[in-house]
Design an enzyme around this catalytic site. Sequence first.
Site, PDB file in Angstrom:
ATOM      1  N   CYS A 209      -2.115 -34.584 -16.391  1.00 52.55           N
ATOM      2  CA  CYS A 209      -2.430 -35.898 -15.823  1.00 52.55           C
ATOM      3  C   CYS A 209      -3.323 -35.713 -14.592  1.00 52.55           C
ATOM      4  O   CYS A 209      -2.951 -34.991 -13.665  1.00 52.55           O
ATOM      5  CB  CYS A 209      -1.158 -36.636 -15.430  1.00 52.55           C
ATOM      6  SG  CYS A 209      -1.477 -38.235 -14.628  1.00 52.55           S
TER       7      CYS A 209
ATOM      8  N   TYR B  77      32.778 -45.766 -16.013  1.00 55.44           N
ATOM      9  CA  TYR B  77      31.394 -46.052 -15.625  1.00 55.44           C
ATOM     10  C   TYR B  77      30.560 -46.169 -16.910  1.00 55.44           C
ATOM     11  O   TYR B  77      29.512 -45.568 -17.066  1.00 55.44           O
ATOM     12  CB  TYR B  77      30.823 -44.956 -14.719  1.00 55.44           C
ATOM     13  CG  TYR B  77      31.689 -44.607 -13.534  1.00 55.44           C
ATOM     14  CD1 TYR B  77      31.623 -45.364 -12.368  1.00 55.44           C
ATOM     15  CD2 TYR B  77      32.573 -43.537 -13.575  1.00 55.44           C
ATOM     16  CE1 TYR B  77      32.415 -45.054 -11.269  1.00 55.44           C
ATOM     17  CE2 TYR B  77      33.369 -43.220 -12.489  1.00 55.44           C
ATOM     18  CZ  TYR B  77      33.294 -43.988 -11.334  1.00 55.44           C
ATOM     19  OH  TYR B  77      34.083 -43.677 -10.250  1.00 55.44           O
TER      20      TYR B  77
ATOM     21  N   CYS C 255       5.620 -37.052 -11.078  1.00 54.27           N
ATOM     22  CA  CYS C 255       5.780 -35.784 -11.823  1.00 54.27           C
ATOM     23  C   CYS C 255       5.545 -34.603 -10.886  1.00 54.27           C
ATOM     24  O   CYS C 255       4.478 -33.990 -10.891  1.00 54.27           O
ATOM     25  CB  CYS C 255       4.807 -35.723 -12.997  1.00 54.27           C
ATOM     26  SG  CYS C 255       5.176 -36.880 -14.306  1.00 54.27           S
TER      27      CYS C 255
ATOM     28  N   ASP D 168      30.806 -40.844 -16.101  1.00 53.37           N
ATOM     29  CA  ASP D 168      29.340 -40.864 -16.042  1.00 53.37           C
ATOM     30  C   ASP D 168      28.914 -41.792 -14.906  1.00 53.37           C
ATOM     31  O   ASP D 168      28.357 -42.871 -15.134  1.00 53.37           O
ATOM     32  CB  ASP D 168      28.761 -41.337 -17.391  1.00 53.37           C
ATOM     33  CG  ASP D 168      27.245 -41.231 -17.451  1.00 53.37           C
ATOM     34  OD1 ASP D 168      26.658 -40.585 -16.555  1.00 53.37           O
ATOM     35  OD2 ASP D 168      26.651 -41.792 -18.378  1.00 53.37           O
TER      36      ASP D 168
ATOM     37  N   GLU E 174      33.651 -50.831 -17.283  1.00 49.50           N
ATOM     38  CA  GLU E 174      32.329 -50.990 -16.654  1.00 49.50           C
ATOM     39  C   GLU E 174      32.361 -52.246 -15.783  1.00 49.50           C
ATOM     40  O   GLU E 174      32.903 -53.277 -16.194  1.00 49.50           O
ATOM     41  CB  GLU E 174      31.246 -51.109 -17.723  1.00 49.50           C
ATOM     42  CG  GLU E 174      29.906 -51.621 -17.262  1.00 49.50           C
ATOM     43  CD  GLU E 174      29.254 -50.759 -16.185  1.00 49.50           C
ATOM     44  OE1 GLU E 174      28.623 -51.326 -15.282  1.00 49.50           O
ATOM     45  OE2 GLU E 174      29.375 -49.513 -16.262  1.00 49.50           O
TER      46      GLU E 174
ATOM     47  N   CYS F  88      23.719 -36.970 -13.055  1.00 46.65           N
ATOM     48  CA  CYS F  88      22.276 -36.831 -12.866  1.00 46.65           C
ATOM     49  C   CYS F  88      21.937 -36.263 -11.495  1.00 46.65           C
ATOM     50  O   CYS F  88      20.766 -36.208 -11.118  1.00 46.65           O
ATOM     51  CB  CYS F  88      21.582 -38.180 -13.059  1.00 46.65           C
ATOM     52  SG  CYS F  88      22.120 -39.447 -11.896  1.00 46.65           S
TER      53      CYS F  88
END
Length: 450
Positions: free
Chosen positions: A71, A314, A80, A380, A335, A407
């Site tokens: 890119c 979650y 990125c 999660d 949730e 994450c």
Amino acid sequence: MNIGEVYDVKIEKLTNLGLGLAKVNNFVVFVNNSCPQDKARIKITKVNKSYTNADIIEILEPSPHRVKPFCPMQKICGACQLQFIDYEYQLEIKREIVKDAMHSIGNLDIDIPKAIPSPVTKAYRHKIQYPVSQTKNSKRILAGYYKSGTHDIINIKYCPIQPEICDQITEFIRENAKNYNICAYDEKSGMGDLRHIVYRVSTENSKVLVTLVMNNHKLTADYTNFGKAIYNVFTQICGICINFNDKKNNIILGKQTVCVAGEEYIEEKLLNKTFKIGANTFFQVNPESAENIFGYVKDYINNNFKNPLVLDAYAGISAFGICVSDVCSKVVTIEENADSVELAKLTAKENNVNNIEIYGGDAAKYFKQEKRKFDVIILDPPRKGCSVLSLNEAVRLSDDTIIYVSCNPATLARDLKYLEGKKGCKILSIQPFDMFSHTYHIENVAIIKV
């Protein structure tokens, strides 16, 4: 060490924020756009008590892992950070990031295997959120990603990590918004209309859900007409939504969304289950990599338990719960987002999943009132990780295993340290997955024996 001084350094490794780490007289320097094993001439840009920041003036000897970014905007766009590093070495860097977090934060001595690669590394991003602004004099609308470390928008005309249709729709919005009396939002003054453009693109059928986030609390005729105009031009669009957010904050989506054309969701498939994804629905940005994660979790449950009772906390739209349901006696999901709960119920019904209980509410509060013991608990949580209360209750309710999907390696390491040190759990394994190719982000699945 002072701002503006120049030094020659060798980059030792990358930090968990994607910055190169070098040392000058044993003083830590964080270097932008650098690769381990680079020999570079750098200029100091910021000085703190324990570290400095620097930019590269010249690459004296490039790392063998340096490649040409595919890119042309990579250096100025903040999306990125690792695109100039060959993909195989990106995976090794991410493994090291997880390993460092587990050692330095979690005080855990555990083997970290190579990250499972993403099945695709271009056009993989199927959720896109573009902030919008406009130029001061010409009032030209800009839409794209923020320049790294700033709130200056890089006007993206082409982005190779997302489906090409998004570039075409964005250009149409830029060129035609003024025809409907819509101007871009100014975050300093709080004035203007269009704050963000949000895309959801289905890997299943390539349909696109477009959400225009407006600095307003009510629907106008101009908003509706503009939405319908976009819908009528692009056959790939399945729906146009208007989201209302007139709060002066950095939250992208407001609570209220109205569909003004077409459908209010796209459909996506994971492990042969079909999910409806709306404007406000949490769903992984890289569905093909997500399928690897969901398959990994399902296989672990299937290979280690017979007809288990599983809790999915979650849960979002109960994606984990629905995907693993056919290897379980029953799945319970919790949730707090009401829209996600309703979509989960609809999704379970449409997939003929009958052994699932779907609850709405805060996970920690639900844990406290639940009396059943679960063979497997899937956690999660968002990037901030779990609260101590949630971890305590998860251990109390677990009869065997917790599967923690994260994450954020830092908060995962913190929570695993607590589970092992304070609750006596045993961390069996941690498997990284590359969900966000060409960035420093990395997803992990930890298996914990209670």
